[in-house]
Design a protein around this motif. Structure first.
Motif, short mmCIF file in Angstrom:
data_model
loop_
_atom_site.label_atom_id
_atom_site.label_comp_id
_atom_site.label_asym_id
_atom_site.label_seq_id
_atom_site.Cartn_x
_atom_site.Cartn_y
_atom_site.Cartn_z
N ILE A 110 48.09 28.31 34.35
CA ILE A 110 47.38 29.06 35.40
C ILE A 110 47.74 30.54 35.32
N THR A 111 48.96 30.85 34.95
CA THR A 111 49.36 32.25 34.79
C THR A 111 48.62 32.89 33.62
N GLU A 112 48.50 32.14 32.53
CA GLU A 112 47.74 32.62 31.37
C GLU A 112 46.29 32.88 31.75
N LEU A 113 45.69 31.95 32.50
CA LEU A 113 44.30 32.10 32.93
C LEU A 113 44.14 33.31 33.85
N ARG A 114 45.06 33.49 34.78
CA ARG A 114 45.00 34.64 35.70
C ARG A 114 45.03 35.95 34.93
N ALA A 115 45.86 36.03 33.90
CA ALA A 115 45.95 37.26 33.10
C ALA A 115 44.63 37.53 32.38
N LYS A 116 44.03 36.49 31.81
CA LYS A 116 42.76 36.67 31.10
C LYS A 116 41.64 37.07 32.06
N VAL A 117 41.63 36.47 33.25
CA VAL A 117 40.62 36.82 34.25
C VAL A 117 40.81 38.26 34.71
N GLY A 154 38.36 40.37 37.04
CA GLY A 154 38.35 39.50 38.21
C GLY A 154 39.75 39.30 38.75
N GLU A 155 39.81 38.57 39.85
CA GLU A 155 41.10 38.28 40.47
C GLU A 155 41.04 36.87 41.03
N MET A 156 42.03 36.07 40.66
CA MET A 156 42.09 34.68 41.13
C MET A 156 43.00 34.59 42.34
N LYS A 157 42.52 33.90 43.37
CA LYS A 157 43.30 33.71 44.60
C LYS A 157 43.20 32.26 45.04
N ASP A 166 29.40 22.18 49.57
CA ASP A 166 29.67 21.04 48.71
C ASP A 166 30.77 21.28 47.68
N ILE A 167 31.04 22.52 47.33
CA ILE A 167 32.08 22.79 46.32
C ILE A 167 33.38 23.30 46.94
N MET A 168 33.41 23.44 48.25
CA MET A 168 34.60 23.98 48.91
C MET A 168 35.47 22.89 49.49
N ALA A 169 35.70 21.85 48.72
CA ALA A 169 36.58 20.76 49.15
C ALA A 169 37.68 20.60 48.11
N GLY A 170 38.85 20.24 48.56
CA GLY A 170 39.96 20.03 47.64
C GLY A 170 40.71 21.32 47.37
N PRO A 171 41.70 21.24 46.51
CA PRO A 171 42.48 22.44 46.17
C PRO A 171 41.68 23.35 45.22
N ASN A 172 41.26 24.47 45.71
CA ASN A 172 40.42 25.37 44.93
C ASN A 172 41.13 26.68 44.65
N VAL A 173 40.74 27.27 43.55
CA VAL A 173 41.11 28.64 43.25
C VAL A 173 39.82 29.44 43.26
N TYR A 174 39.84 30.53 44.00
CA TYR A 174 38.66 31.39 44.14
C TYR A 174 38.85 32.60 43.25
N THR A 175 37.87 32.85 42.41
CA THR A 175 37.93 34.01 41.52
C THR A 175 36.90 35.01 41.97
N VAL A 195 35.50 33.74 30.05
CA VAL A 195 36.92 33.40 30.06
C VAL A 195 37.11 31.96 30.51
N PHE A 196 36.40 31.55 31.58
CA PHE A 196 36.50 30.18 32.06
C PHE A 196 36.01 29.18 31.02
#
Length: 176
Positions: free
Chosen positions: A36-43, A48-51, A72-81, A93-94
């Motif tokens: 997740i840290t690697e993905l955050r750096a690429k984003v 972009g910014e992941m939160k 419909d997509i805002m359920a569960g543990p989400n990361v918002y970019t 990147v995704f």
């Protein structure tokens, strides 16, 4: 006291949404901290910014900004970019991150772009688009094509006249 923290968090999310071009929603459950840290750096490099935020707080921020809420997509543990620059670059990147078999825990759910709600397939279609620079180059070449054709046609007439005059000159030199 906890309510104040939630108000501050909603205000922080609203400030992020003010500057955004798009918002992507993904599930990250099962990814390691290193991944997740690697993905955050690429984003971040892509603009972009992941939160990670509570779904209810993000929903409130979206509603207060008069943005569509993809229930419909805002359920569960989400990361918002939140994408500040080019949504296509972040979608790429995704897509690249998801292709790696060790990152199968990362699931793109969809997003918001302008006033439209995107599903996962539409975010994937964004990733298949050429970059902004390539699209601009294609538009410029499309606009320039008729102009270069016009220059070719106009120079062809002049070139024909020059060739004709050259041949007349040669005939007169031979006759003399």
């Amino acid at each position: 006291m906890p309510a104040n923290v939630k108000y501050e968090r909603v205000n922080e999310l609203k400030e992020m949404l003010d500057k955004s071009e798009a918002v992507f929603v993904a599930e990250y459950r099962g990814l390691t901290v290193a991944k997740i840290t690697e993905l955050r750096a690429k984003v971040r490099q892509a603009g972009g910014e992941m939160k990670v935020a509570k779904n209810t707080l993000f929903k409130i921020a979206l509603q207060e900004k008069d943005m569509p809420v993809p229930e419909d997509i805002m359920a569960g543990p989400n990361v918002y970019t939140v994408v500040y620059d080019d949504p296509v670059a972040v979608a790429k990147v995704f897509a690249e991150f998801s292709r790696d078999k060790s990152n199968k825990a990362f699931v793109m759910k969809g997003g918001i772009m302008g006033t439209s709600i995107l599903d996962a397939a539409q975010v994937g279609a964004l990733a298949d688009l050429p970059s902004r620079e390539v699209l601009i180059a294609q538009v410029v070449s499309t606009i320039a094509a008729p102009l270069s054709g016009l220059v070719t046609v106009l120079s062809g007439s002049i070139r024909g006249l020059a060739t004709c005059l050259s041949q007349i000159k040669e005939k007169k030199e031979q006759a003399a």
